[in-house]
Design an enzyme around this catalytic site. Structure first.
Site, PDB file in Angstrom:
ATOM      1  N   CYS A 267     -66.529 -29.678 -56.551  1.00  0.00           N
ATOM      2  CA  CYS A 267     -65.722 -28.467 -55.848  1.00  0.00           C
ATOM      3  C   CYS A 267     -64.762 -27.840 -56.835  1.00  0.00           C
ATOM      4  O   CYS A 267     -64.754 -27.883 -57.934  1.00  0.00           O
ATOM      5  CB  CYS A 267     -64.994 -29.151 -54.618  1.00  0.00           C
ATOM      6  SG  CYS A 267     -64.424 -28.039 -53.654  1.00  0.00           S
TER       7      CYS A 267
ATOM      8  N   ASP B 227     -58.121 -33.668 -49.870  1.00  0.00           N
ATOM      9  CA  ASP B 227     -57.608 -32.805 -48.701  1.00  0.00           C
ATOM     10  C   ASP B 227     -56.755 -33.951 -47.764  1.00  0.00           C
ATOM     11  O   ASP B 227     -55.498 -33.407 -47.514  1.00  0.00           O
ATOM     12  CB  ASP B 227     -58.628 -32.304 -47.697  1.00  0.00           C
ATOM     13  CG  ASP B 227     -59.266 -31.037 -48.604  1.00  0.00           C
ATOM     14  OD1 ASP B 227     -58.727 -29.986 -48.656  1.00  0.00           O
ATOM     15  OD2 ASP B 227     -60.120 -31.306 -49.423  1.00  0.00           O
TER      16      ASP B 227
HETATM   17  C1  RUB Z   1     -61.519 -27.835 -51.485  1.00  0.00           C
HETATM   18  C2  RUB Z   1     -61.396 -29.462 -51.807  1.00  0.00           C
HETATM   19  C3  RUB Z   1     -60.240 -29.604 -52.935  1.00  0.00           C
HETATM   20  C4  RUB Z   1     -59.211 -30.257 -52.410  1.00  0.00           C
HETATM   21  C5  RUB Z   1     -57.733 -30.322 -53.079  1.00  0.00           C
HETATM   22  O1  RUB Z   1     -62.327 -27.388 -50.334  1.00  0.00           O
HETATM   23  O2  RUB Z   1     -61.836 -30.233 -51.096  1.00  0.00           O
HETATM   24  O3  RUB Z   1     -60.969 -30.742 -53.605  1.00  0.00           O
HETATM   25  O4  RUB Z   1     -58.771 -29.170 -51.312  1.00  0.00           O
HETATM   26  O5  RUB Z   1     -57.487 -29.465 -53.761  1.00  0.00           O
HETATM   27  P1  RUB Z   1     -62.144 -26.064 -49.928  1.00  0.00           P
HETATM   28  P2  RUB Z   1     -56.056 -29.095 -54.632  1.00  0.00           P
HETATM   29  O6  RUB Z   1     -62.789 -25.119 -51.039  1.00  0.00           O
HETATM   30  O7  RUB Z   1     -62.959 -26.103 -48.739  1.00  0.00           O
HETATM   31  O8  RUB Z   1     -60.610 -25.661 -49.545  1.00  0.00           O
HETATM   32  O9  RUB Z   1     -56.203 -30.063 -55.593  1.00  0.00           O
HETATM   33  O10 RUB Z   1     -56.158 -27.734 -55.073  1.00  0.00           O
HETATM   34  O11 RUB Z   1     -55.172 -29.309 -53.569  1.00  0.00           O
END
Ligand code: RUB
Length: 305
Positions: free
Chosen positions: A134, A203
């Site tokens: 991701c 998340d």
């Molecule tokens: C994004 C996702 C990321 C976390 C952490 O999912 O799973 O790994 O949100 O991101 P989506 P960060 O694309 O559905 O939002 O490190 O930028 O907080």
């Protein structure tokens, strides 16, 4: 990747982009929400400003239901606006004080990102072949910092069906000069053999130390467990959800099936959860802004943050 929100003039567009995942990743969702509140304050200048801010914050807290960091920050801001509304008669003063609070939160988020990058890049060993999944701005920042220290040999990036957030990671890392390979999700086990460790974002983190992150993270953790290789998560301590220690389950966002197949046959049912839950036992470490911690002491990290 830290998105530039200054291009937004209309706060309603930010909310739409959070729903459609044009603004993605927990950190960007939180930052976008803060900017939305700032823009909304410009529109609602009168005495109904606080009433409107409360409505908007409550909606934003539910826009992506699996985001405890956004919820914690917005609920703090909402309470702050209610207190200010009682103390101050002049809406201009409320707006100015709210604006300063938003700036302070943004500053705190920048600082937490810097510490995570430093702590995470020290944790990564020299010559690491990394696998990611991701797009996590915390994860990519750590990898870039580790690359600056000469520690990254290469990165395998899973493309992340159905919305391909892996492409954001792959273009960010390759344009930074890192040897980056985009692979289909089904190739994760094949290339995990050639990788030294896996790192994903977060998340939410539950009271048992389980990780909630993009759907597919759990599969990746199982592959790395099978190969006895470390699987870590880059997560601000604020991603810990204290409500889970009261027995509440983290809600997993379910998205439309059309994201999987737009013109699917009529009777076909599709299941499209945005996130999955990785068992604490598969997680070697959390790289947080207050230090490296195991899944057992994540609550301690949260209390320290
Ligand atoms: C994004 C996702 C990321 C976390 C952490 O999912 O799973 O790994 O949100 O991101 P989506 P960060 O694309 O559905 O939002 O490190 O930028 O907080």
């Amino acid at each position: 990747m830290a998105l530039d929100f200054s291009k937004y003039r209309n706060w309603r567009q930010i909310e739409k982009d959070i729903h459609s995942i044009s603004i993605q990743g927990a950190r960007n969702v939180t930052r976008g929400s803060l900017h939305e509140i700032r823009l909304a304050m410009d529109e609602y200048k009168g005495k109904d400003m606080v009433k409107n801010l409360i409505k908007i914050s409550s909606r934003l807290m539910d826009a992506r239901p699996t985001e405890p960091m956004t919820r914690a920050i917005l609920s703090g801001l909402k309470n702050h606006s209610i207190r200010l509304d009682k103390e101050e008669k002049d809406p201009r003063k409320i707006k100015a004080r709210m604006g300063r609070s938003i700036e302070n939160i943004e500053e705190m988020m920048k600082e937490s990102m810097k510490s995570m990058a430093e702590i995470g890049s020290n944790y990564i060993e020299n010559g690491t072949a990394m696998m990611t999944y991701c797009h996590s701005s915390s994860g990519t920042n750590i990898i870039k910092k580790a690359h600056d220290k000469g520690k990254i040999a290469k990165v395998f990036v899973c493309e992340t069906r159905p919305l391909y957030q892996g492409r954001i990671t792959a273009s960010e890392l390759s344009s930074y000069g890192i040897d980056t390979y985009l692979i289909v999700d089904g190739a994760m086990a094949t290339y995990a053999k050639k990788a030294d460790m896996a790192m994903v974002g977060a998340d939410a983190i539950t009271s048992t130390g389980d990780l909630i992150n993009k759907i597919g993270s759990c599969s990746l953790s199982m592959v790395f467990k099978a190969y006895s290789k470390p699987f870590v998560s880059a997560a601000e301590a604020l991603k810990y959800d204290p409500d889970t220690s009261w027995g509440f389950n983290e809600k997993i966002e379910q998205r439309k099936g059309s994201e999987i197949w737009e013109k699917a046959p009529k009777r076909l049912k599709m299941l499209n959860p945005a996130f999955d839950q990785t068992h604490a036992g598969n997680i070697e470490a959390y790289i947080t802004d207050v230090g490296i911690c195991s899944s057992e002491n994540i609550e301690g990290a949260y209390n320290k943050a």
